[in-house]
Design a protein around this motif. Structure first.
Motif, PDB file in Angstrom:
ATOM      1  N   ILE A  29      -9.301  15.361  12.156  1.00 42.65           N
ATOM      2  CA  ILE A  29      -9.280  13.808  12.100  1.00 42.65           C
ATOM      3  C   ILE A  29      -7.722  13.290  11.692  1.00 42.65           C
ATOM      4  CG2 ILE A  29     -11.746  13.395  11.485  1.00 42.65           C
ATOM      5  CD1 ILE A  29     -11.155  12.957   8.678  1.00 42.65           C
ATOM      6  N   ARG A  30      -7.392  12.035  12.007  1.00 37.06           N
ATOM      7  CA  ARG A  30      -6.185  11.598  11.779  1.00 37.06           C
ATOM      8  C   ARG A  30      -6.433  10.633  10.482  1.00 37.06           C
ATOM      9  NH1 ARG A  30      -4.512   8.986  17.079  1.00 37.06           N
ATOM     10  NH2 ARG A  30      -6.739   8.756  17.333  1.00 37.06           N
ATOM     11  N   ILE A  31      -5.586  10.866   9.451  1.00 39.57           N
ATOM     12  CA  ILE A  31      -5.910   9.903   8.208  1.00 39.57           C
ATOM     13  C   ILE A  31      -4.751   9.332   7.831  1.00 39.57           C
ATOM     14  CG2 ILE A  31      -6.549  10.297   5.633  1.00 39.57           C
ATOM     15  CD1 ILE A  31      -7.794  12.992   6.459  1.00 39.57           C
ATOM     16  N   GLY A  32      -4.646   7.923   7.649  1.00 39.59           N
ATOM     17  CA  GLY A  32      -3.797   7.163   7.438  1.00 39.59           C
ATOM     18  C   GLY A  32      -3.874   6.530   5.852  1.00 39.59           C
ATOM     19  N   ILE A  33      -3.013   6.409   4.991  1.00 41.49           N
ATOM     20  CA  ILE A  33      -3.147   6.258   3.707  1.00 41.49           C
ATOM     21  C   ILE A  33      -2.076   5.195   3.310  1.00 41.49           C
ATOM     22  CG2 ILE A  33      -3.267   7.124   1.295  1.00 41.49           C
ATOM     23  CD1 ILE A  33      -3.909   9.668   2.324  1.00 41.49           C
ATOM     24  N   GLY A  34      -2.473   4.075   2.862  1.00 39.79           N
ATOM     25  CA  GLY A  34      -1.643   3.186   2.180  1.00 39.79           C
ATOM     26  C   GLY A  34      -2.168   1.948   1.807  1.00 39.79           C
ATOM     27  N   PRO A  35      -1.503   0.966   0.930  1.00 40.63           N
ATOM     28  CA  PRO A  35      -2.001  -0.047   0.250  1.00 40.63           C
ATOM     29  C   PRO A  35      -2.572  -1.055   1.249  1.00 40.63           C
ATOM     30  CG  PRO A  35       0.240  -0.140  -0.095  1.00 40.63           C
ATOM     31  CD  PRO A  35      -0.184   1.359   0.496  1.00 40.63           C
ATOM     32  N   THR A  36      -1.864  -1.213   2.207  1.00 39.87           N
ATOM     33  CA  THR A  36      -1.860  -2.095   3.589  1.00 39.87           C
ATOM     34  C   THR A  36      -1.872  -1.748   4.933  1.00 39.87           C
ATOM     35  OG1 THR A  36       0.294  -3.080   3.329  1.00 39.87           O
ATOM     36  CG2 THR A  36      -1.467  -4.231   2.025  1.00 39.87           C
ATOM     37  N   VAL A  37      -1.331  -0.429   4.893  1.00 35.35           N
ATOM     38  CA  VAL A  37      -1.258  -0.168   6.479  1.00 35.35           C
ATOM     39  C   VAL A  37      -2.048   1.180   6.598  1.00 35.35           C
ATOM     40  CG1 VAL A  37       1.274  -0.925   6.077  1.00 35.35           C
ATOM     41  CG2 VAL A  37       0.699   1.496   5.477  1.00 35.35           C
ATOM     42  N   ALA A  95       0.743   9.349   4.629  1.00 37.18           N
ATOM     43  CA  ALA A  95       0.588   8.599   3.506  1.00 37.18           C
ATOM     44  C   ALA A  95       1.836   7.497   3.367  1.00 37.18           C
ATOM     45  CB  ALA A  95       0.554   9.255   2.367  1.00 37.18           C
ATOM     46  N   VAL A  96       1.847   6.340   3.139  1.00 35.52           N
ATOM     47  CA  VAL A  96       2.864   5.324   3.098  1.00 35.52           C
ATOM     48  C   VAL A  96       2.948   4.719   1.844  1.00 35.52           C
ATOM     49  CG1 VAL A  96       4.073   3.418   4.146  1.00 35.52           C
ATOM     50  CG2 VAL A  96       2.920   4.961   5.628  1.00 35.52           C
ATOM     51  N   ALA A  97       3.899   4.904   0.901  1.00 34.25           N
ATOM     52  CA  ALA A  97       3.883   4.438  -0.476  1.00 34.25           C
ATOM     53  C   ALA A  97       4.053   2.903  -0.419  1.00 34.25           C
ATOM     54  CB  ALA A  97       5.013   4.941  -1.139  1.00 34.25           C
ATOM     55  N   ARG A  98       3.443   2.045  -1.271  1.00 38.68           N
ATOM     56  CA  ARG A  98       3.667   0.663  -1.455  1.00 38.68           C
ATOM     57  C   ARG A  98       4.828   0.211  -1.229  1.00 38.68           C
ATOM     58  NH1 ARG A  98      -0.072  -2.828  -3.372  1.00 38.68           N
ATOM     59  NH2 ARG A  98      -1.312  -1.139  -4.190  1.00 38.68           N
ATOM     60  N   ASP A  99       6.115   0.718  -1.949  1.00 36.71           N
ATOM     61  CA  ASP A  99       7.418   0.188  -1.958  1.00 36.71           C
ATOM     62  C   ASP A  99       7.920   0.507  -0.546  1.00 36.71           C
ATOM     63  OD1 ASP A  99       7.657   2.892  -2.438  1.00 36.71           O
ATOM     64  OD2 ASP A  99       9.054   2.671  -4.103  1.00 36.71           O
ATOM     65  N   GLN A 100       7.361   1.193   0.270  1.00 34.11           N
ATOM     66  CA  GLN A 100       8.132   1.581   1.531  1.00 34.11           C
ATOM     67  C   GLN A 100       7.324   1.006   2.760  1.00 34.11           C
ATOM     68  OE1 GLN A 100       7.909   5.777   1.449  1.00 34.11           O
ATOM     69  NE2 GLN A 100       9.348   6.205   0.027  1.00 34.11           N
ATOM     70  N   ALA A 101       6.050   0.446   2.541  1.00 32.00           N
ATOM     71  CA  ALA A 101       5.273  -0.289   3.510  1.00 32.00           C
ATOM     72  C   ALA A 101       6.007  -1.251   4.363  1.00 32.00           C
ATOM     73  CB  ALA A 101       4.168  -0.591   2.910  1.00 32.00           C
ATOM     74  N   ALA A 102       6.985  -1.874   3.944  1.00 29.40           N
ATOM     75  CA  ALA A 102       7.467  -3.310   4.585  1.00 29.40           C
ATOM     76  C   ALA A 102       8.495  -2.392   5.725  1.00 29.40           C
ATOM     77  CB  ALA A 102       8.191  -3.998   3.752  1.00 29.40           C
ATOM     78  N   PRO A 107       1.570   6.679  -2.857  1.00 29.12           N
ATOM     79  CA  PRO A 107       0.697   5.756  -1.800  1.00 29.12           C
ATOM     80  C   PRO A 107      -0.649   5.705  -2.614  1.00 29.12           C
ATOM     81  CG  PRO A 107       0.780   8.008  -0.685  1.00 29.12           C
ATOM     82  CD  PRO A 107       1.806   7.798  -2.059  1.00 29.12           C
ATOM     83  N   SER A 108      -1.420   4.361  -2.517  1.00 33.53           N
ATOM     84  CA  SER A 108      -2.688   4.103  -2.982  1.00 33.53           C
ATOM     85  C   SER A 108      -3.416   3.193  -1.940  1.00 33.53           C
ATOM     86  CB  SER A 108      -2.630   3.875  -4.534  1.00 33.53           C
ATOM     87  OG  SER A 108      -1.835   2.339  -4.424  1.00 33.53           O
ATOM     88  N   GLY A 109      -4.450   2.686  -2.335  1.00 34.13           N
ATOM     89  CA  GLY A 109      -5.122   1.714  -1.790  1.00 34.13           C
ATOM     90  C   GLY A 109      -6.247   2.221  -0.987  1.00 34.13           C
ATOM     91  N   GLY A 110      -6.224   2.041   0.519  1.00 32.51           N
ATOM     92  CA  GLY A 110      -7.208   2.544   1.554  1.00 32.51           C
ATOM     93  C   GLY A 110      -6.969   3.639   2.096  1.00 32.51           C
ATOM     94  N   VAL A 111      -7.851   4.364   2.798  1.00 33.88           N
ATOM     95  CA  VAL A 111      -7.874   5.320   3.749  1.00 33.88           C
ATOM     96  C   VAL A 111      -8.420   5.291   5.055  1.00 33.88           C
ATOM     97  CG1 VAL A 111      -8.481   7.894   4.180  1.00 33.88           C
ATOM     98  CG2 VAL A 111      -7.820   7.078   1.839  1.00 33.88           C
TER      99      VAL A 111
END
Length: 337
Positions: free
Chosen positions: A79-87, A103-110, A6-10
């Motif tokens: 705290i609750r931390i969500g990680i993913g490119p768009t989610v 953490a949600v990987a980019r190819d698993q987000a959909a 997973p990458s992108g935002g937190v």
């Protein structure tokens, strides 16, 4: 095949009713890990990972775990931390309290989004969810499959487009660096509605002392003050006034707070809560030091600074049961009792 990391935002979801100073400390912990942090008070904040991963030589999940450990150990808040490119924002809400990292990987987000109930999508409120349910749209996957124009007819133009984009994992809005608002607020909720004006004044004076202490601890001064009164029955009264010059001293804040209370013209009103806010804050280093001919006021300011020290530093001689001197001495030798 190894799944993409997973990458992108937190996105961080913080507990409700978190004191403003504690929220500020959590945001400061985020800023130590990434230069791009967007404060969304009172219960959320965003952090961009670009550049931070390489600098810390860690992946996104490790950085999230690091942030959680820091806030727990240094601030005392989970705290609750969500990680993913768009989610990231949606995933942060799918973690059970008090805290955790998802953490949600980019190819698993959909696939991950598609299986969620539609009311779990970030930005979908109860009314919007109910309207979607009326049309048989119960999952984010179904929402993503509907043309954007149809969603706009159901939820409205802008809201519908935003919901449709987020359901498809499209979240083009970048993390915009934004510091906390330049304000500090202290509140008092009464266990019973007060009628006695002296009790209300006493509560206001206590808020003045709290606000002044908070500003001095931050090294800030307020240019304005806002007083908010909430009454039995839900009515609210609010008024703001500017200080002649920025200040964080009890005397200056108290004088203005009393003027605001007088302006409220309380007669039979029964306040259920008070809130005092210092606004348009600046650093004390930006406040001009003017020569004053008011010796009494100068003496009180010296006394206030001296009284503040025991609050900030507990020395061995300052312990429960130990009496402080009844009078203090100013640098000019005046007794400040």
């Amino acid at each position: 095949m190894r799944p993409a990391s997973p990458s992108g935002g937190v996105a961080c979801a913080l507990p409700d009713r978190l004191p403003e100073e504690t929220y500020r400390q959590v945001v400061e912990e985020m800023a130590e890990l990434s230069p791009v942090v967007q404060a969304l008070p009172p219960t959320a904040a965003l952090m961009e990972l670009k550049g931070a991963l390489r600098y810390h030589r860690a992946d996104a999940r490790q950085l999230g775990e690091m942030l959680r450990v820091r806030t727990l150990s240094r601030v005392g808040v989970d705290i609750r931390i969500g990680i993913g490119p768009t989610v990231a924002a949606t995933s942060s809400t799918r973690i059970n309290a008090p805290g955790g990292v998802l953490a949600v990987a980019r190819d698993q987000a959909a696939d991950w989004l598609g299986a969620l109930p539609v009311n779990a999508l970030h930005g979908i409120g109860p009314r919007q969810a109910a309207r979607l349910h009326d049309y048989g749209i119960h999952t984010v996957g179904l929402l993503a499959a509907i043309p954007t124009e149809a969603v706009q007819r159901l939820l409205g133009g802008r809201a519908g487009r935003t919901a449709a984009d987020r359901a498809r994992g499209i979240h083009p809005r970048p993390v915009v660096p934004r510091a906390l608002p330049a304000a500090a607020t202290v509140r008092q909720v009464f266990p019973r509605h007060l009628v006695d004006g002296a009790d209300v004044r006493g509560a206001l004076l206590d808020l003045v002392v709290q606000l002044a202490h908070l500003l001095r601890r931050r090294g800030q001064a307020a240019r304005g003050v806002t007083l908010t009164l909430k009454f039995a029955g839900g009515a609210t009264w609010e008024k703001s006034r500017r200080l002649p010059e920025p200040s964080g001293h009890d005397d200056d804040l108290r004088a203005l707070a009393y003027r605001l209370m007088d302006a409220a013209g309380l007669r039979r009103g029964r306040p259920a809560a008070l809130a005092l806010k210092g606004e348009d804050l600046v650093g004390v280093d930006q406040v001009a030091q003017q020569i004053s001919l008011d010796g009494t006021r100068e003496a009180r300011l010296v006394a206030g600074a001296a009284i503040e020290r025991p609050r900030q530093i507990r020395t061995p001689s300052h312990r429960p049961g130990h009496r402080l001197p009844e009078c203090l001495m100013s640098p000019r030798g005046d007794r400040l009792c």
